[in-house]
Scaffold this active site. Structure first.
Site, PDB file in Angstrom:
ATOM      1  CB  SER A   1      10.867  11.328  -9.686  1.00  8.75           C
ATOM      2  OG  SER A   1      10.078  12.390  -9.184  1.00  8.75           O
TER       3      SER A   1
ATOM      4  CG  ASP B   1      16.059  16.471  -6.585  1.00 13.37           C
ATOM      5  OD1 ASP B   1      15.203  17.316  -6.924  1.00 13.37           O
ATOM      6  OD2 ASP B   1      15.882  15.244  -6.675  1.00 13.37           O
TER       7      ASP B   1
ATOM      8  CG  HIS C   1      13.862  15.619  -9.793  1.00 17.61           C
ATOM      9  ND1 HIS C   1      13.767  15.099  -8.511  1.00 17.61           N
ATOM     10  CD2 HIS C   1      12.782  15.132 -10.462  1.00 17.61           C
ATOM     11  CE1 HIS C   1      12.694  14.345  -8.415  1.00 17.61           C
ATOM     12  NE2 HIS C   1      12.081  14.339  -9.582  1.00 17.61           N
TER      13      HIS C   1
END
Length: 574
Positions: free
Chosen positions: A418, A504, A536
């Site tokens: 991320s 995601d 994600h």
């Protein structure tokens, strides 16, 4: 069901990660999405049944359900937030656990979180203010709403409602308004009078324990480690007994409705977390289980806090995890960058850093500016600093480790997911002379397309605050492009492993695809793993094993650490 423990769910895919007990003593509730799409549904399973079968309490396609509250006074019901009426708004719904019958009980534009009273009535909410900031609003008996507590941009990141007291006369909040750090406040519903219950001059109050009347009695302040503090005389002996029972950070996870028994967790850095039952009458703990029996007796690494001064004078803190039994000198090093970025790394056992230490690497975790826990000035110091001062903190950490002799300057990798994945891409494209290789998971490669893809209508004020903290995709396009890894990817000259979940919803897979397209076209050394049934984060065990197997082979080739024999990789390789 036989034995003291029995499985009541049988998920063979993503597993159950978020759950809660209903107050009827029969139902276990848990949330689960589908292949990482984050449209979570709320399920209930009757553990008293001969053959427990989970039931979907929110069986609506493309709807996200959020558990808001459970209360002893309404044992048959649960309050759930769902964007059923409007995809942009999570309304509050009262759901009958046994029948699944659902009733819309509150709806209000701009609400980001609901808070229920003792009767499961949603009488408080956090909502966005026009332009910027947040307001805590409460509902009066005549049905009107009014503002009880409001904050400007600098305090938005740290505002959280804990809950009503049982009497309904006060609301407990975590807020940094008027303070350098987050404090625990008790706010009178009637006149807004504020009482400070807990505070620390340098660190945020991050956790609160309440009694059956909803009054605060415990607070958690996280410094280098978490500290459990008694706020009242009647629980000081309990806290003392818990701290004396065994080593480690202790967390009170919950208790029975009679408040006689607490469930507690002890966290250490070099072993599994242990869960115990605490009897308040005898002040004794009884062990239940550890989170992983396979860790018992293994030579695990210790986690050591460290700190340094950044190039602009800001104090930065983090954690080191070193290979056990090896001198901390000239080690190949992996900078493990946390996601968020508005969170922080913590002391304690973490499987990923233990894995890296076991393979021969020094794992370097840095709570760079923008991380939480160190007060609002530290959080806000990260505003509009993606790829700039936030990245400088990581580079300064590497310089610090090299200067102390811990790190081999020619064998440093940067690794993260991320925001951490973005930082990894920035590291290998902006400063390829610092890093031997990089691993980027779920990483934005172009800040303009990443921020433009955030659904502004659906997230409303949340999106506005994100744009203020990072940059506006149109007004700040030049700045965002200059800080995007894609803008300098032709400078990449070190190997890169890119991994992404195809579903995601936060960082679209297109962010990985556009970076990989350039790498492929220019013939730059890279690997690309795309997991078709993940979002994600990689949640399915087989996918996690496939990723870590690929990552450790990649790191071993370029940094010289250990790697096990490759296993089956259930992944799309491109």
């Amino acid at each position: 069901m036989r034995g003291p423990y029995a499985a009541v769910t049988d998920d063979r895919g993503r597993g159950v990660h978020v759950f809660a007990w209903a107050h009827d003593g029969a139902h276990l509730l848990y949330a689960q999405d589908r292949d990482g799409d984050e449209n979570t549904h709320l399920y209930a399973v009757d553990v008293t049944a001969a053959n427990p079968v989970p039931r979907d309490l929110t069986p609506y396609p493309r709807v996200q359900a959020r558990l808001i509250a459970l209360r002893p006074g309404r044992p048959r019901h649960v309050l759930v937030g769902m964007n059923l009426r409007d995809r942009a708004v999570h309304d509050a719904h009262l759901v009958d656990i046994a029948s699944g019958e659902t009733e819309l009980v509150a709806s209000r534009p701009g609400v980001t979180a609901w808070t229920a009273d003792a009767d499961l009535r949603p009488l408080a909410a956090v909502q966005t203010r026009p332009g910027d900031g947040l307001a805590v609003v409460v509902r009066d008996p005549d049905g009107s709403w009014r503002t009880l507590h409001e904050v400007d941009h600098d305090d938005t990141m740290l505002l959280r409602v804990i809950g009503f007291t049982k009497s309904g006369e006060h609301l407990l909040l975590l807020s940094s308004k008027g303070s350098p750090t987050t404090r625990l406040l008790r706010v009178a519903i009637g006149d807004g009078a504020v009482e400070v219950l807990a505070e620390d001059p340098g660190h945020d109050v991050v956790g609160v324990g309440t009694d059956p009347d909803g009054e605060a009695r415990l607070a958690v302040v996280r410094r280098e480690r978490a500290h459990l503090e008694a706020l009242r005389a009647d629980v000081r002996a309990d806290v003392a007994a818990l701290l004396a029972a065994r080593a480690g950070e202790v967390t009170v996870l919950g208790g029975d409705d009679a408040d006689r028994t607490w469930l507690v967790r002890y966290l250490v850095d070099d072993g599994p977390a242990e869960f115990r039952v605490y009897d308040r009458a005898t002040r004794r703990t009884t062990p239940l289980f550890t989170h992983s029996t396979t860790l018992d007796g293994l030579p695990l690494a210790r986690v050591e806090p460290f700190g340094f001064t950044a190039r602009d004078g800001l104090a930065i803190h983090g954690y080191l995890t070193s290979p056990p039994g090896v001198p901390r000198a000239g080690l190949p090093t992996v900078v493990v960058v946390h996601g968020g970025p508005w969170t922080r790394d913590l002391w304690g056992f973490r499987g990923e850093t233990q894995w890296l230490a076991n393979r021969g690497y020094l794992a370097l975790q840095v709570n760079f500016r923008g991380s939480t826990g160190y007060g609002k000035d530290f959080v806000n110091a990260g505003d509009r600093q993606w790829g700039a001062a936030m990245q400088d903190d990581l580079l300064d950490a590497v310089s610090h480790a090299i200067g102390r002799g811990w790190t081999d300057p020619h064998r440093v990798a940067i690794y993260g997911g991320s925001y951490g994945g973005y930082a990894a891409l920035v590291g290998v494209t902006f400063t390829p002379e610092v890093f031997r290789c990089g691993v980027a998971v779920a990483a934005p490669s172009d800040l303009r397309t990443f921020l433009a893809a955030v659904p502004g209508k659906e997230l409303s004020g949340l999106t506005q605050r994100l744009w203020r903290r990072v940059g506006h995709p149109e007004h700040d396009a030049d700045m965002l492009w200059a800080r995007s890894p894609l803008s300098r990817i032709d400078r990449l000259r070190v190997p890169l492993l890119v991994a992404h979940g195809a579903n995601d919803p936060r960082v679209p897979a297109a962010e990985a695809e556009q970076a990989v397209a350039v790498l492929r076209a220019k013939g730059i050394d890279h690997e690309y793993l795309l997991f078709p049934d993940e979002g994600h984060a990689f949640t399915r065990p087989r996918n996690r094993l496939a990723f870590y197997a690929a990552a450790e082979r990649f790191l071993a080739r370029h940094l010289g650490g250990r790697a096990e024999e490759p296993g089956e990789a259930v992944v799309t390789r491109r």
